[in-house]
Design a protein around this motif. Structure first.
Motif, PDB file in Angstrom:
ATOM      1  N   LEU A   1       0.852  -1.191   0.000  1.00  0.00           N
ATOM      2  CA  LEU A   1       0.000   0.000   0.000  1.00  0.00           C
ATOM      3  C   LEU A   1       0.884   1.236   0.000  1.00  0.00           C
ATOM      4  O   LEU A   1       1.747   1.390   0.868  1.00  0.00           O
ATOM      5  CB  LEU A   1      -0.905  -0.004   1.233  1.00  0.00           C
ATOM      6  N   LEU A   2       0.677   2.107  -0.984  1.00  0.00           N
ATOM      7  CA  LEU A   2       1.361   3.400  -1.055  1.00  0.00           C
ATOM      8  C   LEU A   2       0.374   4.480  -0.645  1.00  0.00           C
ATOM      9  O   LEU A   2      -0.690   4.621  -1.246  1.00  0.00           O
ATOM     10  CB  LEU A   2       1.871   3.652  -2.474  1.00  0.00           C
ATOM     11  N   LEU A   3       0.738   5.263   0.369  1.00  0.00           N
ATOM     12  CA  LEU A   3      -0.131   6.304   0.916  1.00  0.00           C
ATOM     13  C   LEU A   3       0.398   7.672   0.496  1.00  0.00           C
ATOM     14  O   LEU A   3       1.552   8.021   0.804  1.00  0.00           O
ATOM     15  CB  LEU A   3      -0.176   6.207   2.441  1.00  0.00           C
ATOM     16  N   VAL A   4      -0.437   8.455  -0.173  1.00  0.00           N
ATOM     17  CA  VAL A   4      -0.023   9.749  -0.730  1.00  0.00           C
ATOM     18  C   VAL A   4      -0.803  10.857  -0.022  1.00  0.00           C
ATOM     19  O   VAL A   4      -2.027  10.962  -0.162  1.00  0.00           O
ATOM     20  CB  VAL A   4      -0.266   9.805  -2.250  1.00  0.00           C
ATOM     21  N   HIS A   5      -0.090  11.678   0.721  1.00  0.00           N
ATOM     22  CA  HIS A   5      -0.760  12.718   1.511  1.00  0.00           C
ATOM     23  C   HIS A   5      -1.219  13.878   0.639  1.00  0.00           C
ATOM     24  O   HIS A   5      -0.829  14.021  -0.527  1.00  0.00           O
ATOM     25  CB  HIS A   5       0.147  13.201   2.642  1.00  0.00           C
ATOM     26  N   GLY A   6      -2.045  14.735   1.228  1.00  0.00           N
ATOM     27  CA  GLY A   6      -2.559  15.909   0.542  1.00  0.00           C
ATOM     28  C   GLY A   6      -1.779  17.161   0.892  1.00  0.00           C
ATOM     29  O   GLY A   6      -0.732  17.127   1.545  1.00  0.00           O
ATOM     30  N   HIS A   7      -2.311  18.290   0.475  1.00  0.00           N
ATOM     31  CA  HIS A   7      -1.707  19.615   0.676  1.00  0.00           C
ATOM     32  C   HIS A   7      -2.484  20.357   1.755  1.00  0.00           C
ATOM     33  O   HIS A   7      -3.720  20.343   1.740  1.00  0.00           O
ATOM     34  CB  HIS A   7      -1.768  20.398  -0.642  1.00  0.00           C
ATOM     35  N   PRO A   8      -1.800  21.031   2.668  1.00  0.00           N
ATOM     36  CA  PRO A   8      -0.363  21.112   2.859  1.00  0.00           C
ATOM     37  C   PRO A   8       0.067  20.258   4.057  1.00  0.00           C
ATOM     38  O   PRO A   8       0.363  20.793   5.142  1.00  0.00           O
ATOM     39  CB  PRO A   8      -0.145  22.598   3.122  1.00  0.00           C
ATOM     40  N   PHE A   9       0.089  18.966   3.874  1.00  0.00           N
ATOM     41  CA  PHE A   9       0.310  18.031   4.977  1.00  0.00           C
ATOM     42  C   PHE A   9       1.618  17.273   4.795  1.00  0.00           C
ATOM     43  O   PHE A   9       2.491  17.695   4.049  1.00  0.00           O
ATOM     44  CB  PHE A   9      -0.891  17.084   5.090  1.00  0.00           C
ATOM     45  N   ASP A  10       1.759  16.172   5.487  1.00  0.00           N
ATOM     46  CA  ASP A  10       2.932  15.320   5.364  1.00  0.00           C
ATOM     47  C   ASP A  10       2.516  13.890   5.676  1.00  0.00           C
ATOM     48  O   ASP A  10       1.330  13.613   5.895  1.00  0.00           O
ATOM     49  CB  ASP A  10       4.070  15.799   6.279  1.00  0.00           C
ATOM     50  N   ARG A  11       3.458  12.982   5.693  1.00  0.00           N
ATOM     51  CA  ARG A  11       3.130  11.572   5.809  1.00  0.00           C
ATOM     52  C   ARG A  11       2.524  11.198   7.154  1.00  0.00           C
ATOM     53  O   ARG A  11       1.895  10.149   7.274  1.00  0.00           O
ATOM     54  CB  ARG A  11       4.356  10.710   5.530  1.00  0.00           C
TER      55      ARG A  11
ATOM     56  N   ARG B   1       7.063  -3.691  -6.819  1.00  0.00           N
ATOM     57  CA  ARG B   1       6.681  -3.894  -8.222  1.00  0.00           C
ATOM     58  C   ARG B   1       5.205  -3.583  -8.460  1.00  0.00           C
ATOM     59  O   ARG B   1       4.837  -3.067  -9.519  1.00  0.00           O
ATOM     60  CB  ARG B   1       6.995  -5.320  -8.653  1.00  0.00           C
ATOM     61  N   THR B   2       4.344  -3.941  -7.502  1.00  0.00           N
ATOM     62  CA  THR B   2       2.915  -3.653  -7.623  1.00  0.00           C
ATOM     63  C   THR B   2       2.413  -3.134  -6.286  1.00  0.00           C
ATOM     64  O   THR B   2       2.972  -3.459  -5.227  1.00  0.00           O
ATOM     65  CB  THR B   2       2.103  -4.899  -8.018  1.00  0.00           C
ATOM     66  N   CYS B   3       1.342  -2.348  -6.319  1.00  0.00           N
ATOM     67  CA  CYS B   3       0.796  -1.812  -5.075  1.00  0.00           C
ATOM     68  C   CYS B   3      -0.599  -1.246  -5.319  1.00  0.00           C
ATOM     69  O   CYS B   3      -1.006  -1.018  -6.459  1.00  0.00           O
ATOM     70  CB  CYS B   3       1.696  -0.719  -4.492  1.00  0.00           C
ATOM     71  N   VAL B   4      -1.306  -1.015  -4.239  1.00  0.00           N
ATOM     72  CA  VAL B   4      -2.498  -0.175  -4.230  1.00  0.00           C
ATOM     73  C   VAL B   4      -2.039   1.232  -3.886  1.00  0.00           C
ATOM     74  O   VAL B   4      -1.248   1.424  -2.951  1.00  0.00           O
ATOM     75  CB  VAL B   4      -3.525  -0.671  -3.201  1.00  0.00           C
ATOM     76  N   VAL B   5      -2.491   2.217  -4.636  1.00  0.00           N
ATOM     77  CA  VAL B   5      -2.133   3.608  -4.379  1.00  0.00           C
ATOM     78  C   VAL B   5      -3.343   4.323  -3.793  1.00  0.00           C
ATOM     79  O   VAL B   5      -4.413   4.356  -4.412  1.00  0.00           O
ATOM     80  CB  VAL B   5      -1.672   4.328  -5.661  1.00  0.00           C
TER      81      VAL B   5
END
Length: 262
Positions: free
Chosen positions: A19-29, A82-86
């Motif tokens: 699982l790849l977790l992508v934060h929003g603006h203006p935040f962080d991990r 190689r593969t993940c859920v984003v």
């Protein structure tokens, strides 16, 4: 060569889909702490700070969404994922769409689009984002953070959640935030991409979100061939922090499906 981005990577060496977790603006991990706590013991969870945010390097000027996606692709390559859920929230959701466009269904096995939207930027929105970028460079982050906190989280959000969200916003470097705003001012139309997406998707939105209302989530859900829509009651723009149990339940069910289909 070490990765460009700062990140957390808990790898329990399981066969489950990362699982790849992508934060929003203006935040962080750190906005993903409830999800890391819930899932990192049983699957690999990668949570980076985007370029210009958290402890990742700041690059002034303009950072388009495609650059953020390229950074994430490079990170995945470096880590051997190689593969993940984003999964992405707000701006992170748009970056997740960029990741799918760049990496395709062979690597992105599922999309989680939380409190985001797929429409292109409007002329008015372009002017507003560039004006806000100018303001942040001129004044810093605190005044902006004070103004928008009540829209980021619901009025009855826990005090610690409000404090966490406000702390992330005020800690963000103004040059990084401004560069992202200028990049988002050139945001493309992701609706054709979603209409031809072949992977399963989870669309999540806080019932009281003013930035990306339920109607935006419904529009993405209608475009996607294989999607589930979950509306989180009692939450605004950050349901993963405001209502983590409900958010994690929806995410966990979606990840279980991704595991079965991988």
């Amino acid at each position: 060569m070490p990765p460009f981005l700062a990140y957390d990577d808990n790898d329990p060496h399981t066969v489950r889909t990362p699982l790849l977790l992508v934060h929003g603006h203006p935040f962080d991990r750190t906005m993903w702490h409830p999800q890391q706590t819930a899932f990192a013991a049983t699957r690999r969870v990668v949570a980076p700070d985007l370029r210009g945010y958290g402890t990742s390097p700041v690059t002034p000027g303009r950072t388009p969404l495609s650059r953020f996606a390229a950074d994430l692709a490079e990170l995945l390559d470096t880590l051997g994922v190689r593969t993940c859920v984003v999964a992405g929230l707000s701006m992170g959701g748009q970056i997740a769409m960029e990741c799918y466009d760049r990496l395709g269904p062979e690597r992105v096995r599922g999309l989680v689009l939380a409190d985001t939207f797929a429409d292109p930027e409007t002329p008015e929105g372009r002017r507003a984002r560039n004006a806000m970028a100018d303001r942040l460079l001129r004044e810093g982050m605190r005044g902006y953070a004070d103004e928008v906190l009540a829209k980021m989280v619901a009025p009855d959000a826990r005090p610690d959640v409000k404090a966490h969200v406000h702390r992330m916003m005020t800690a963000t470097h103004p040059e990084g935030a401004a560069a992202a705003l200028r990049g988002r001012a050139e945001r493309p139309d992701y609706r054709p991409l979603l209409a031809k997406a072949t992977v399963p998707a989870l669309v999540v939105v806080g019932a009281d979100d003013e930035y990306t209302p339920v109607s935006d989530a419904e529009a993405m859900h209608a475009l996607l061939a294989d999607s589930t829509l979950r509306i989180i009651d009692g939450a605004s723009h950050m349901p993963n922090l405001e209502r983590p149990a409900e958010f994690n339940r929806a995410l966990g069910e979606f990840l279980a499906r991704a595991d079965e289909e991988s």
